[in-house]
Enzyme design. Sequence first.
Site, PDB file in Angstrom:
ATOM      1  N   GLN A  32     -64.725  23.065 -16.371  1.00 16.48           N
ATOM      2  CA  GLN A  32     -65.138  23.505 -15.043  1.00 16.48           C
ATOM      3  C   GLN A  32     -66.222  22.596 -14.491  1.00 16.48           C
ATOM      4  O   GLN A  32     -66.799  21.777 -15.217  1.00 16.48           O
ATOM      5  CB  GLN A  32     -65.669  24.936 -15.117  1.00 16.48           C
ATOM      6  CG  GLN A  32     -66.837  25.103 -16.076  1.00 16.48           C
ATOM      7  CD  GLN A  32     -67.018  26.520 -16.548  1.00 16.48           C
ATOM      8  OE1 GLN A  32     -66.568  27.469 -15.919  1.00 16.48           O
ATOM      9  NE2 GLN A  32     -67.700  26.707 -17.667  1.00 16.48           N
TER      10      GLN A  32
ATOM     11  N   HIS B 119     -78.351  41.986 -14.714  1.00 18.26           N
ATOM     12  CA  HIS B 119     -78.340  41.991 -16.180  1.00 18.26           C
ATOM     13  C   HIS B 119     -78.924  43.271 -16.774  1.00 18.26           C
ATOM     14  O   HIS B 119     -78.481  43.705 -17.840  1.00 18.26           O
ATOM     15  CB  HIS B 119     -79.041  40.735 -16.708  1.00 18.26           C
ATOM     16  CG  HIS B 119     -78.273  39.482 -16.442  1.00 18.26           C
ATOM     17  ND1 HIS B 119     -78.582  38.624 -15.424  1.00 18.26           N
ATOM     18  CD2 HIS B 119     -77.159  38.991 -17.036  1.00 18.26           C
ATOM     19  CE1 HIS B 119     -77.704  37.622 -15.402  1.00 18.26           C
ATOM     20  NE2 HIS B 119     -76.840  37.820 -16.375  1.00 18.26           N
TER      21      HIS B 119
ATOM     22  N   ASP C 127     -75.171  31.550 -20.085  1.00 18.40           N
ATOM     23  CA  ASP C 127     -76.472  31.230 -19.492  1.00 18.40           C
ATOM     24  C   ASP C 127     -77.625  31.885 -20.240  1.00 18.40           C
ATOM     25  O   ASP C 127     -78.796  31.592 -19.984  1.00 18.40           O
ATOM     26  CB  ASP C 127     -76.512  31.634 -18.021  1.00 18.40           C
ATOM     27  CG  ASP C 127     -76.119  33.096 -17.793  1.00 18.40           C
ATOM     28  OD1 ASP C 127     -76.397  33.934 -18.661  1.00 18.40           O
ATOM     29  OD2 ASP C 127     -75.521  33.383 -16.740  1.00 18.40           O
TER      30      ASP C 127
ATOM     31  N   ASP D 148     -68.574  31.972 -25.958  1.00 15.76           N
ATOM     32  CA  ASP D 148     -68.477  31.342 -24.636  1.00 15.76           C
ATOM     33  C   ASP D 148     -67.641  30.080 -24.759  1.00 15.76           C
ATOM     34  O   ASP D 148     -67.836  29.285 -25.677  1.00 15.76           O
ATOM     35  CB  ASP D 148     -69.866  31.011 -24.094  1.00 15.76           C
ATOM     36  CG  ASP D 148     -69.806  30.584 -22.638  1.00 15.76           C
ATOM     37  OD1 ASP D 148     -69.997  31.441 -21.762  1.00 15.76           O
ATOM     38  OD2 ASP D 148     -69.546  29.395 -22.382  1.00 15.76           O
TER      39      ASP D 148
ATOM     40  N   ASP E 175     -62.142  30.321 -26.750  1.00 11.71           N
ATOM     41  CA  ASP E 175     -61.544  31.195 -25.751  1.00 11.71           C
ATOM     42  C   ASP E 175     -61.651  32.628 -26.256  1.00 11.71           C
ATOM     43  O   ASP E 175     -61.260  32.930 -27.396  1.00 11.71           O
ATOM     44  CB  ASP E 175     -60.084  30.806 -25.546  1.00 11.71           C
ATOM     45  CG  ASP E 175     -59.349  31.783 -24.668  1.00 11.71           C
ATOM     46  OD1 ASP E 175     -59.561  31.757 -23.447  1.00 11.71           O
ATOM     47  OD2 ASP E 175     -58.576  32.603 -25.213  1.00 11.71           O
ATOM     48  N   ALA E 176     -62.185  33.523 -25.432  1.00  6.37           N
ATOM     49  CA  ALA E 176     -62.449  34.892 -25.881  1.00  6.37           C
ATOM     50  C   ALA E 176     -61.176  35.593 -26.336  1.00  6.37           C
ATOM     51  O   ALA E 176     -61.182  36.326 -27.334  1.00  6.37           O
ATOM     52  CB  ALA E 176     -63.114  35.683 -24.751  1.00  6.37           C
TER      53      ALA E 176
ATOM     54  N   ASP F 195     -69.188  39.790 -20.099  1.00  2.00           N
ATOM     55  CA  ASP F 195     -69.786  39.199 -18.894  1.00  2.00           C
ATOM     56  C   ASP F 195     -69.012  37.929 -18.566  1.00  2.00           C
ATOM     57  O   ASP F 195     -69.511  36.814 -18.714  1.00  2.00           O
ATOM     58  CB  ASP F 195     -71.270  38.904 -19.155  1.00  2.00           C
ATOM     59  CG  ASP F 195     -72.001  38.479 -17.888  1.00  2.00           C
ATOM     60  OD1 ASP F 195     -71.472  38.709 -16.791  1.00  2.00           O
ATOM     61  OD2 ASP F 195     -73.098  37.901 -18.009  1.00  2.00           O
TER      62      ASP F 195
END
EC number: 2.5.1.16
Length: 522
Positions: free
Chosen positions: A252, A289, A311, A331, A365-366, A383
Amino acid sequence: MTVDAPERPRWRLARAAVLLAVFVCAACGLVYELALVALGSYLIGDTVGQASIVLGVMVFAMGVGALAAKPLQSRAAAAFAAVELALALLGGLSVLGLYAAFAWLDLYGPALVGTAFVLGLLIGAEIPLLMVLLQRIREQAAGSAVADLFAADYVGALLGGLAFPFLLLPAFGQLKGALVVGVVNAAAGLALVCTVFRRELSRRARVALGAGTAVVALCLGYAWVTAHDFELTARQQLYRDPVVHAERSRYQEIVLTRSVSEPGRTGTDLRLYLNGDLQFSSSDEYRYHEALVHPVLNGPRGEVLVLGAGDGLAVRELLRYPDVRRITVVDLDPAVVALARSEPQLRRLNGGALDDPRVRVLHADAFTWLRNATDRFDAVVADLPDPDETATAKLYTVEFYALVRAVLADGGRLVVQSGSPYFAPRSYWSIEASLREAGFATTPYHVDVPSFGDWGFLLAAPGAAPPALALPADAPALRFLDAATLAAAGAFPADRRRLDVPASTLLHPRVLEYARAEWRGY
Protein backbone atom coordinates in the site's frame (compact mmCIF):
# COMPACT_ATOMS: atom_id res chain seq x y z
CA MET A 1 11.13 -10.76 -50.95
CA THR A 2 12.89 -7.76 -49.40
CA VAL A 3 15.68 -9.67 -47.72
CA ASP A 4 17.59 -10.83 -50.79
CA ALA A 5 17.85 -14.64 -50.76
CA PRO A 6 19.73 -14.86 -47.50
CA GLU A 7 21.83 -17.80 -46.80
CA ARG A 8 20.39 -20.27 -44.30
CA PRO A 9 22.26 -18.87 -41.25
CA ARG A 10 21.26 -15.31 -42.22
CA TRP A 11 17.51 -15.90 -42.55
CA ARG A 12 17.49 -17.95 -39.38
CA LEU A 13 19.15 -15.09 -37.54
CA ALA A 14 16.71 -12.58 -39.02
CA ARG A 15 13.75 -14.80 -38.09
CA ALA A 16 15.09 -15.10 -34.51
CA ALA A 17 15.37 -11.30 -34.35
CA VAL A 18 11.69 -10.91 -35.29
CA LEU A 19 10.61 -13.48 -32.70
CA LEU A 20 12.76 -11.75 -30.08
CA ALA A 21 11.04 -8.47 -30.91
CA VAL A 22 7.66 -10.20 -30.49
CA PHE A 23 8.82 -11.53 -27.13
CA VAL A 24 9.99 -8.14 -25.84
CA CYS A 25 6.98 -6.23 -27.17
CA ALA A 26 4.58 -8.71 -25.57
CA ALA A 27 6.34 -8.31 -22.22
CA CYS A 28 6.12 -4.52 -22.48
CA GLY A 29 2.46 -4.63 -23.47
CA LEU A 30 1.50 -6.73 -20.46
CA VAL A 31 3.47 -4.45 -18.14
CA TYR A 32 1.46 -1.47 -19.41
CA GLU A 33 -1.77 -3.34 -18.63
CA LEU A 34 -0.62 -4.32 -15.15
CA ALA A 35 0.61 -0.79 -14.44
CA LEU A 36 -2.84 0.63 -15.19
CA VAL A 37 -4.54 -1.99 -13.02
CA ALA A 38 -2.11 -1.45 -10.13
CA LEU A 39 -2.43 2.33 -10.27
CA GLY A 40 -6.22 2.09 -10.25
CA SER A 41 -6.20 -0.28 -7.28
CA TYR A 42 -3.95 2.14 -5.34
CA LEU A 43 -5.94 5.26 -6.19
CA ILE A 44 -9.50 3.93 -6.37
CA GLY A 45 -9.24 0.72 -4.33
CA ASP A 46 -11.45 -1.34 -6.65
CA THR A 47 -8.96 -3.95 -7.91
CA VAL A 48 -11.53 -6.17 -9.63
CA GLY A 49 -13.30 -3.23 -11.22
CA GLN A 50 -10.09 -1.62 -12.41
CA ALA A 51 -8.81 -4.90 -13.86
CA SER A 52 -12.10 -5.48 -15.65
CA ILE A 53 -12.11 -2.00 -17.19
CA VAL A 54 -8.47 -2.08 -18.27
CA LEU A 55 -8.45 -5.63 -19.66
CA GLY A 56 -11.86 -5.32 -21.30
CA VAL A 57 -11.06 -2.03 -23.03
CA MET A 58 -7.58 -3.09 -24.06
CA VAL A 59 -8.62 -6.45 -25.52
CA PHE A 60 -11.41 -4.76 -27.48
CA ALA A 61 -8.98 -2.09 -28.70
CA MET A 62 -6.46 -4.77 -29.74
CA GLY A 63 -9.04 -6.18 -32.12
CA VAL A 64 -9.63 -2.73 -33.56
CA GLY A 65 -5.88 -2.19 -33.83
CA ALA A 66 -5.38 -5.45 -35.73
CA LEU A 67 -7.96 -4.34 -38.30
CA ALA A 68 -6.52 -0.84 -38.48
CA ALA A 69 -3.07 -2.27 -39.30
CA LYS A 70 -4.24 -3.75 -42.63
CA PRO A 71 -3.55 -0.62 -44.72
CA LEU A 72 -0.08 -0.34 -43.15
CA GLN A 73 1.15 -3.75 -44.26
CA SER A 74 2.67 -2.44 -47.48
CA ARG A 75 5.03 -0.32 -45.35
CA ALA A 76 5.25 -2.80 -42.52
CA ALA A 77 8.77 -1.98 -41.30
CA ALA A 78 8.27 1.78 -41.00
CA ALA A 79 4.76 1.31 -39.59
CA PHE A 80 6.00 -1.14 -36.94
CA ALA A 81 8.77 1.25 -35.84
CA ALA A 82 6.24 4.10 -35.61
CA VAL A 83 3.85 1.95 -33.56
CA GLU A 84 6.61 1.03 -31.13
CA LEU A 85 7.66 4.65 -30.69
CA ALA A 86 4.06 5.65 -30.01
CA LEU A 87 3.67 2.78 -27.57
CA ALA A 88 6.90 3.71 -25.79
CA LEU A 89 5.76 7.32 -25.41
CA LEU A 90 2.18 6.63 -24.31
CA GLY A 91 2.97 3.56 -22.22
CA GLY A 92 5.97 5.16 -20.57
CA LEU A 93 4.02 8.27 -19.62
CA SER A 94 0.73 6.50 -18.86
CA VAL A 95 1.16 6.25 -15.08
CA LEU A 96 2.36 9.84 -14.82
CA GLY A 97 -0.53 11.14 -16.92
CA LEU A 98 -3.21 9.19 -15.05
CA TYR A 99 -1.82 10.24 -11.68
CA ALA A 100 -2.01 13.87 -12.84
CA ALA A 101 -5.59 13.34 -14.02
CA PHE A 102 -6.48 11.94 -10.60
CA ALA A 103 -4.68 14.57 -8.52
CA TRP A 104 -5.56 17.76 -10.40
CA LEU A 105 -8.33 17.21 -12.93
CA ASP A 106 -10.73 14.71 -11.32
CA LEU A 107 -10.87 12.95 -14.70
CA TYR A 108 -9.30 9.64 -13.78
CA GLY A 109 -12.10 7.42 -15.12
CA PRO A 110 -12.28 8.90 -18.64
CA ALA A 111 -8.48 9.21 -18.77
CA LEU A 112 -8.08 5.54 -17.83
CA VAL A 113 -10.50 4.35 -20.51
CA GLY A 114 -8.87 6.56 -23.14
CA THR A 115 -5.35 5.46 -22.24
CA ALA A 116 -6.30 1.78 -22.17
CA PHE A 117 -8.00 2.09 -25.56
CA VAL A 118 -5.08 3.78 -27.32
CA LEU A 119 -2.56 1.38 -25.78
CA GLY A 120 -4.70 -1.57 -26.85
CA LEU A 121 -5.02 -0.13 -30.35
CA LEU A 122 -1.25 0.09 -30.73
CA ILE A 123 -0.60 -3.33 -29.18
CA GLY A 124 -3.19 -4.88 -31.50
CA ALA A 125 -1.39 -3.47 -34.54
CA GLU A 126 1.89 -5.17 -33.62
CA ILE A 127 1.14 -8.81 -34.49
CA PRO A 128 -0.21 -8.24 -38.04
CA LEU A 129 2.80 -6.08 -38.88
CA LEU A 130 5.23 -8.55 -37.36
CA MET A 131 3.55 -11.37 -39.29
CA VAL A 132 4.20 -9.52 -42.54
CA LEU A 133 7.83 -8.91 -41.58
CA LEU A 134 8.32 -12.56 -40.62
CA GLN A 135 6.96 -13.74 -43.97
CA ARG A 136 9.23 -11.33 -45.85
CA ILE A 137 12.30 -12.99 -44.35
CA ARG A 138 11.22 -16.43 -45.51
CA GLU A 139 7.71 -17.35 -46.52
CA GLN A 140 6.22 -20.24 -44.56
CA ALA A 141 2.85 -21.83 -43.98
CA ALA A 142 0.41 -19.48 -42.25
CA GLY A 143 -0.22 -21.96 -39.43
CA SER A 144 3.47 -22.31 -38.65
CA ALA A 145 4.06 -18.56 -38.74
CA VAL A 146 1.11 -17.91 -36.41
CA ALA A 147 2.31 -20.63 -34.04
CA ASP A 148 5.81 -19.12 -33.88
CA LEU A 149 4.52 -15.60 -33.30
CA PHE A 150 2.02 -16.51 -30.63
CA ALA A 151 4.49 -18.77 -28.82
CA ALA A 152 6.94 -15.85 -28.55
CA ASP A 153 4.08 -13.51 -27.64
CA TYR A 154 2.74 -15.66 -24.79
CA VAL A 155 6.17 -16.41 -23.34
CA GLY A 156 6.97 -12.69 -23.44
CA ALA A 157 3.71 -11.96 -21.62
CA LEU A 158 4.80 -14.36 -18.90
CA LEU A 159 8.07 -12.46 -18.52
CA GLY A 160 6.23 -9.14 -18.31
CA GLY A 161 3.77 -10.52 -15.78
CA LEU A 162 6.59 -11.66 -13.50
CA ALA A 163 8.87 -8.68 -14.05
CA PHE A 164 6.26 -6.07 -13.07
CA PRO A 165 5.62 -7.05 -9.42
CA PHE A 166 8.96 -8.67 -8.64
CA LEU A 167 11.46 -6.44 -10.47
CA LEU A 168 10.07 -3.17 -11.81
CA LEU A 169 7.92 -2.12 -8.86
CA PRO A 170 10.53 -2.85 -6.14
CA ALA A 171 13.42 -1.39 -8.12
CA PHE A 172 11.84 1.64 -9.79
CA GLY A 173 8.31 2.20 -8.49
CA GLN A 174 5.32 2.79 -10.72
CA LEU A 175 6.30 6.06 -12.40
CA LYS A 176 9.88 5.18 -13.29
CA GLY A 177 9.04 1.52 -13.92
CA ALA A 178 6.71 2.53 -16.75
CA LEU A 179 9.39 4.82 -18.17
CA VAL A 180 11.95 2.00 -18.17
CA VAL A 181 9.55 -0.25 -20.05
CA GLY A 182 8.88 2.52 -22.56
CA VAL A 183 12.60 2.76 -23.32
CA VAL A 184 12.88 -1.03 -23.74
CA ASN A 185 9.83 -1.03 -26.00
CA ALA A 186 11.26 1.65 -28.29
CA ALA A 187 14.70 0.02 -28.36
CA ALA A 188 13.27 -3.38 -29.36
CA GLY A 189 11.23 -1.97 -32.24
CA LEU A 190 13.95 0.29 -33.58
CA ALA A 191 16.66 -2.35 -33.27
CA LEU A 192 14.67 -4.80 -35.39
CA VAL A 193 13.73 -2.33 -38.10
CA CYS A 194 17.11 -0.60 -38.30
CA THR A 195 19.05 -3.87 -38.66
CA VAL A 196 17.04 -6.62 -40.34
CA PHE A 197 14.72 -4.37 -42.37
CA ARG A 198 16.80 -1.23 -42.86
CA ARG A 199 16.65 -1.62 -46.67
CA GLU A 200 12.89 -1.23 -46.58
CA LEU A 201 13.12 2.25 -45.09
CA SER A 202 13.10 5.15 -47.49
CA ARG A 203 15.23 8.19 -46.80
CA ARG A 204 12.12 10.07 -45.73
CA ALA A 205 11.10 7.26 -43.36
CA ARG A 206 14.55 7.22 -41.80
CA VAL A 207 14.46 10.95 -41.14
CA ALA A 208 10.95 10.71 -39.67
CA LEU A 209 11.92 7.80 -37.42
CA GLY A 210 15.06 9.63 -36.31
CA ALA A 211 13.04 12.69 -35.37
CA GLY A 212 10.41 10.56 -33.64
CA THR A 213 13.09 8.73 -31.69
CA ALA A 214 14.59 12.02 -30.54
CA VAL A 215 11.20 13.32 -29.37
CA VAL A 216 10.42 10.10 -27.49
CA ALA A 217 13.87 10.02 -25.88
CA LEU A 218 13.59 13.65 -24.77
CA CYS A 219 10.09 13.17 -23.33
CA LEU A 220 10.94 9.98 -21.45
CA GLY A 221 14.26 11.41 -20.27
CA TYR A 222 12.63 14.59 -18.98
CA ALA A 223 9.94 12.55 -17.24
CA TRP A 224 12.62 10.43 -15.58
CA VAL A 225 14.51 13.47 -14.28
CA THR A 226 11.37 15.18 -12.94
CA ALA A 227 9.48 12.07 -11.74
CA HIS A 228 10.37 12.50 -8.08
CA ASP A 229 9.34 16.15 -7.91
CA PHE A 230 6.19 15.43 -9.89
CA GLU A 231 5.16 12.65 -7.50
CA LEU A 232 5.72 14.87 -4.46
CA THR A 233 3.68 17.70 -5.95
CA ALA A 234 0.85 15.45 -7.12
CA ARG A 235 0.69 13.58 -3.81
CA GLN A 236 0.53 16.82 -1.84
CA GLN A 237 -2.41 17.87 -3.99
CA LEU A 238 -4.39 14.95 -2.54
CA TYR A 239 -3.91 15.92 1.12
CA ARG A 240 -5.03 18.93 3.11
CA ASP A 241 -1.91 19.14 5.28
CA PRO A 242 1.80 18.99 4.39
CA VAL A 243 3.08 15.49 3.70
CA VAL A 244 5.97 14.66 6.02
CA HIS A 245 6.46 11.01 5.09
CA ALA A 246 5.40 8.97 2.07
CA GLU A 247 6.38 5.53 0.85
CA ARG A 248 5.02 2.78 -1.32
CA SER A 249 5.33 -0.52 0.49
CA ARG A 250 4.72 -3.90 -1.06
CA TYR A 251 1.07 -3.64 -0.02
CA GLN A 252 0.00 0.00 0.00
CA GLU A 253 0.88 3.67 -0.11
CA ILE A 254 1.69 5.03 3.37
CA VAL A 255 1.42 8.78 3.95
CA LEU A 256 1.85 10.84 7.11
CA THR A 257 0.72 14.46 7.14
CA ARG A 258 1.33 17.07 9.82
CA SER A 259 -0.76 20.23 10.05
CA VAL A 260 0.15 23.66 11.28
CA SER A 261 -1.63 24.78 14.43
CA GLU A 262 -5.38 25.18 13.96
CA PRO A 263 -7.56 27.90 15.48
CA GLY A 264 -8.62 26.89 18.97
CA ARG A 265 -6.02 24.11 19.13
CA THR A 266 -2.47 23.88 20.33
CA GLY A 267 0.14 21.72 18.68
CA THR A 268 -0.10 19.98 15.34
CA ASP A 269 -2.33 17.28 13.93
CA LEU A 270 -0.56 14.13 12.73
CA ARG A 271 -2.58 11.99 10.33
CA LEU A 272 -1.87 8.56 8.84
CA TYR A 273 -3.32 7.56 5.47
CA LEU A 274 -3.15 4.13 3.85
CA ASN A 275 -3.97 4.16 0.13
CA GLY A 276 -5.57 7.55 0.68
CA ASP A 277 -7.87 6.42 3.51
CA LEU A 278 -7.50 8.22 6.85
CA GLN A 279 -6.46 5.86 9.65
CA PHE A 280 -6.26 8.32 12.53
CA SER A 281 -5.89 11.97 13.47
CA SER A 282 -3.78 12.69 16.53
CA SER A 283 -6.30 15.35 17.59
CA ASP A 284 -9.01 12.78 18.39
CA GLU A 285 -7.62 9.27 17.94
CA TYR A 286 -7.95 8.69 21.70
CA ARG A 287 -11.75 8.70 21.29
CA TYR A 288 -11.60 5.96 18.71
CA HIS A 289 -9.07 3.78 20.51
CA GLU A 290 -10.62 4.10 23.94
CA ALA A 291 -13.99 3.05 22.50
CA LEU A 292 -12.39 0.20 20.57
CA VAL A 293 -10.26 -1.32 23.33
CA HIS A 294 -11.63 -0.81 26.83
CA PRO A 295 -15.11 -2.40 26.51
CA VAL A 296 -13.66 -5.69 25.21
CA LEU A 297 -11.38 -5.90 28.27
CA ASN A 298 -14.32 -6.12 30.67
CA GLY A 299 -13.63 -9.80 31.22
CA PRO A 300 -10.69 -12.19 30.83
CA ARG A 301 -7.74 -10.40 29.24
CA GLY A 302 -4.50 -12.21 29.97
CA GLU A 303 -3.88 -13.10 26.32
CA VAL A 304 -4.95 -10.53 23.73
CA LEU A 305 -4.85 -10.80 19.93
CA VAL A 306 -4.79 -7.62 17.84
CA LEU A 307 -5.55 -7.91 14.12
CA GLY A 308 -4.22 -4.90 12.24
CA ALA A 309 -3.41 -1.78 14.29
CA GLY A 310 0.21 -1.62 13.17
CA ASP A 311 0.32 2.03 14.27
CA GLY A 312 0.53 0.84 17.91
CA LEU A 313 -2.30 3.04 19.21
CA ALA A 314 -4.68 0.23 20.16
CA VAL A 315 -1.74 -1.60 21.78
CA ARG A 316 -1.01 1.51 23.83
CA GLU A 317 -4.48 1.26 25.40
CA LEU A 318 -4.11 -2.48 26.06
CA LEU A 319 -0.83 -1.96 27.89
CA ARG A 320 -2.58 0.23 30.45
CA TYR A 321 -3.79 -2.98 32.14
CA PRO A 322 -1.03 -4.68 34.19
CA ASP A 323 -2.77 -8.06 34.05
CA VAL A 324 -2.57 -8.23 30.25
CA ARG A 325 0.28 -10.73 30.04
CA ARG A 326 0.85 -10.93 26.30
CA ILE A 327 -0.35 -9.07 23.22
CA THR A 328 0.03 -10.66 19.79
CA VAL A 329 -0.21 -8.17 16.93
CA VAL A 330 -0.84 -9.57 13.45
CA ASP A 331 -0.32 -6.82 10.86
CA LEU A 332 0.32 -7.44 7.18
CA ASP A 333 2.67 -4.56 6.39
CA PRO A 334 6.11 -4.34 8.07
CA ALA A 335 6.48 -0.80 6.74
CA VAL A 336 3.60 0.49 8.88
CA VAL A 337 5.06 -1.08 12.02
CA ALA A 338 8.53 0.24 11.20
CA LEU A 339 7.09 3.74 10.81
CA ALA A 340 5.23 3.45 14.13
CA ARG A 341 8.49 2.51 15.83
CA SER A 342 10.70 5.14 14.21
CA GLU A 343 8.73 8.32 13.39
CA PRO A 344 9.25 10.54 16.48
CA GLN A 345 5.77 12.08 16.76
CA LEU A 346 4.00 8.81 16.00
CA ARG A 347 6.18 6.99 18.50
CA ARG A 348 5.33 9.60 21.15
CA LEU A 349 1.66 9.12 20.32
CA ASN A 350 1.76 5.33 20.75
CA GLY A 351 4.14 5.50 23.70
CA GLY A 352 6.58 3.06 22.09
CA ALA A 353 3.95 0.37 22.64
CA LEU A 354 5.21 -1.96 19.92
CA ASP A 355 8.57 -2.32 21.68
CA ASP A 356 7.07 -3.33 25.04
CA PRO A 357 8.28 -6.80 26.15
CA ARG A 358 4.69 -8.00 26.46
CA VAL A 359 4.09 -7.36 22.74
CA ARG A 360 5.05 -9.63 19.87
CA VAL A 361 4.45 -8.45 16.31
CA LEU A 362 3.85 -10.89 13.45
CA HIS A 363 3.67 -9.87 9.81
CA ALA A 364 1.07 -11.99 8.06
CA ASP A 365 -2.29 -11.86 6.38
CA ALA A 366 -4.81 -12.08 9.23
CA PHE A 367 -7.05 -14.57 7.40
CA THR A 368 -4.19 -16.93 6.58
CA TRP A 369 -2.66 -16.59 10.05
CA LEU A 370 -5.92 -17.47 11.79
CA ARG A 371 -6.30 -20.64 9.71
CA ASN A 372 -3.06 -21.98 11.18
CA ALA A 373 -3.26 -20.46 14.69
CA THR A 374 -3.05 -22.81 17.68
CA ASP A 375 -2.99 -20.27 20.55
CA ARG A 376 -6.14 -19.23 22.39
CA PHE A 377 -6.94 -15.64 23.34
CA ASP A 378 -9.13 -14.04 25.98
CA ALA A 379 -9.82 -10.97 23.84
CA VAL A 380 -9.49 -10.19 20.14
CA VAL A 381 -9.33 -6.63 18.79
CA ALA A 382 -10.03 -6.45 15.04
CA ASP A 383 -8.80 -3.00 14.01
CA LEU A 384 -8.64 -3.66 10.29
CA PRO A 385 -8.91 -1.35 7.24
CA ASP A 386 -12.41 -0.65 5.99
CA PRO A 387 -13.93 -3.28 3.64
CA ASP A 388 -13.90 -1.04 0.57
CA GLU A 389 -11.29 -3.09 -1.29
CA THR A 390 -11.28 -6.69 -2.48
CA ALA A 391 -8.29 -7.55 -0.29
CA THR A 392 -9.90 -6.26 2.92
CA ALA A 393 -13.50 -7.36 2.31
CA LYS A 394 -12.60 -10.98 3.17
CA LEU A 395 -11.72 -9.78 6.70
CA TYR A 396 -15.39 -8.93 7.31
CA THR A 397 -16.97 -12.21 6.25
CA VAL A 398 -18.70 -15.09 8.02
CA GLU A 399 -15.71 -17.31 7.27
CA PHE A 400 -13.27 -14.86 8.85
CA TYR A 401 -15.31 -14.49 12.02
CA ALA A 402 -15.62 -18.27 12.27
CA LEU A 403 -11.80 -18.42 12.30
CA VAL A 404 -11.70 -15.77 15.03
CA ARG A 405 -14.23 -17.74 17.09
CA ALA A 406 -11.96 -20.81 16.88
CA VAL A 407 -9.07 -18.97 18.59
CA LEU A 408 -11.15 -17.51 21.44
CA ALA A 409 -10.69 -19.05 24.88
CA ASP A 410 -13.68 -19.79 27.08
CA GLY A 411 -15.30 -16.52 28.07
CA GLY A 412 -13.41 -14.69 25.32
CA ARG A 413 -14.74 -11.66 23.50
CA LEU A 414 -14.18 -9.90 20.18
CA VAL A 415 -14.48 -6.25 19.17
CA VAL A 416 -14.62 -5.17 15.52
CA GLN A 417 -14.24 -1.66 14.15
CA SER A 418 -17.19 -1.61 11.78
CA GLY A 419 -17.31 1.70 9.96
CA SER A 420 -19.96 4.35 10.27
CA PRO A 421 -23.57 3.38 11.03
CA TYR A 422 -24.53 6.87 9.87
CA PHE A 423 -22.66 7.18 6.55
CA ALA A 424 -22.57 3.45 5.72
CA PRO A 425 -25.45 1.76 7.59
CA ARG A 426 -25.80 -1.25 5.28
CA SER A 427 -22.08 -1.99 5.60
CA TYR A 428 -22.29 -1.71 9.39
CA TRP A 429 -25.30 -3.98 9.81
CA SER A 430 -23.96 -6.47 7.26
CA ILE A 431 -20.85 -6.88 9.45
CA GLU A 432 -23.15 -7.43 12.42
CA ALA A 433 -25.12 -10.05 10.46
CA SER A 434 -21.87 -11.80 9.50
CA LEU A 435 -20.85 -12.02 13.16
CA ARG A 436 -24.22 -13.49 14.12
CA GLU A 437 -24.07 -16.04 11.30
CA ALA A 438 -20.60 -17.07 12.52
CA GLY A 439 -22.06 -17.91 15.93
CA PHE A 440 -21.55 -14.68 17.86
CA ALA A 441 -24.01 -12.69 19.89
CA THR A 442 -23.43 -8.99 19.30
CA THR A 443 -23.70 -5.67 21.09
CA PRO A 444 -23.55 -2.73 18.64
CA TYR A 445 -22.34 0.68 19.79
CA HIS A 446 -21.09 3.92 18.24
CA VAL A 447 -19.32 7.11 19.28
CA ASP A 448 -18.48 10.46 17.76
CA VAL A 449 -14.94 10.77 16.41
CA PRO A 450 -14.71 14.23 14.77
CA SER A 451 -12.19 13.13 12.11
CA PHE A 452 -14.42 10.23 11.05
CA GLY A 453 -17.90 11.32 12.14
CA ASP A 454 -20.27 8.87 13.80
CA TRP A 455 -18.23 5.66 14.06
CA GLY A 456 -19.40 2.19 14.97
CA PHE A 457 -18.05 -0.89 16.71
CA LEU A 458 -19.41 -4.36 17.42
CA LEU A 459 -18.71 -6.18 20.65
CA ALA A 460 -19.25 -9.92 20.25
CA ALA A 461 -19.06 -13.17 22.21
CA PRO A 462 -19.78 -16.77 21.17
CA GLY A 463 -23.21 -18.05 22.13
CA ALA A 464 -26.65 -16.56 22.53
CA ALA A 465 -26.11 -13.93 25.23
CA PRO A 466 -24.90 -10.52 23.97
CA PRO A 467 -21.89 -9.26 25.92
CA ALA A 468 -22.50 -6.42 28.37
CA LEU A 469 -21.38 -2.99 27.20
CA ALA A 470 -19.43 -1.71 30.18
CA LEU A 471 -15.99 -0.55 31.20
CA PRO A 472 -13.80 -2.80 33.37
CA ALA A 473 -14.11 -2.04 37.08
CA ASP A 474 -10.37 -1.30 37.15
CA ALA A 475 -10.28 0.78 33.96
CA PRO A 476 -7.69 3.56 34.07
CA ALA A 477 -8.71 7.22 33.89
CA LEU A 478 -9.75 7.90 30.30
CA ARG A 479 -9.90 11.16 28.38
CA PHE A 480 -13.18 10.47 26.57
CA LEU A 481 -14.96 7.32 27.62
CA ASP A 482 -16.82 6.94 30.91
CA ALA A 483 -19.71 4.76 32.05
CA ALA A 484 -22.41 7.22 31.03
CA THR A 485 -20.89 7.87 27.59
CA LEU A 486 -20.51 4.15 26.93
CA ALA A 487 -24.09 3.45 28.00
CA ALA A 488 -25.31 6.14 25.59
CA ALA A 489 -23.14 4.63 22.82
CA GLY A 490 -25.37 1.55 22.78
CA ALA A 491 -28.42 3.58 21.76
CA PHE A 492 -29.13 4.18 18.07
CA PRO A 493 -31.49 6.90 16.79
CA ALA A 494 -34.62 5.90 14.92
CA ASP A 495 -33.09 6.61 11.51
CA ARG A 496 -30.05 4.44 12.21
CA ARG A 497 -31.46 1.36 13.91
CA ARG A 498 -30.76 -2.19 12.82
CA LEU A 499 -31.21 -2.92 9.11
CA ASP A 500 -32.18 -6.38 7.95
CA VAL A 501 -29.33 -6.94 5.50
CA PRO A 502 -27.63 -10.26 4.65
CA ALA A 503 -24.25 -11.41 5.89
CA SER A 504 -21.10 -11.14 3.79
CA THR A 505 -19.22 -14.26 2.67
CA LEU A 506 -16.11 -15.01 0.65
CA LEU A 507 -18.14 -16.00 -2.39
CA HIS A 508 -20.57 -13.11 -2.01
CA PRO A 509 -18.77 -10.16 -0.38
CA ARG A 510 -21.85 -8.01 0.11
CA VAL A 511 -20.04 -5.72 2.52
CA LEU A 512 -17.74 -4.67 -0.34
CA GLU A 513 -20.72 -3.79 -2.53
CA TYR A 514 -22.35 -1.83 0.28
CA ALA A 515 -19.16 0.03 1.25
CA ARG A 516 -18.45 1.16 -2.29
CA ALA A 517 -21.99 2.35 -2.86
CA GLU A 518 -22.38 4.12 0.48
CA TRP A 519 -19.01 5.86 0.62
CA ARG A 520 -19.04 6.96 -3.03
CA GLY A 521 -20.32 10.44 -2.24
CA TYR A 522 -17.91 11.12 0.62
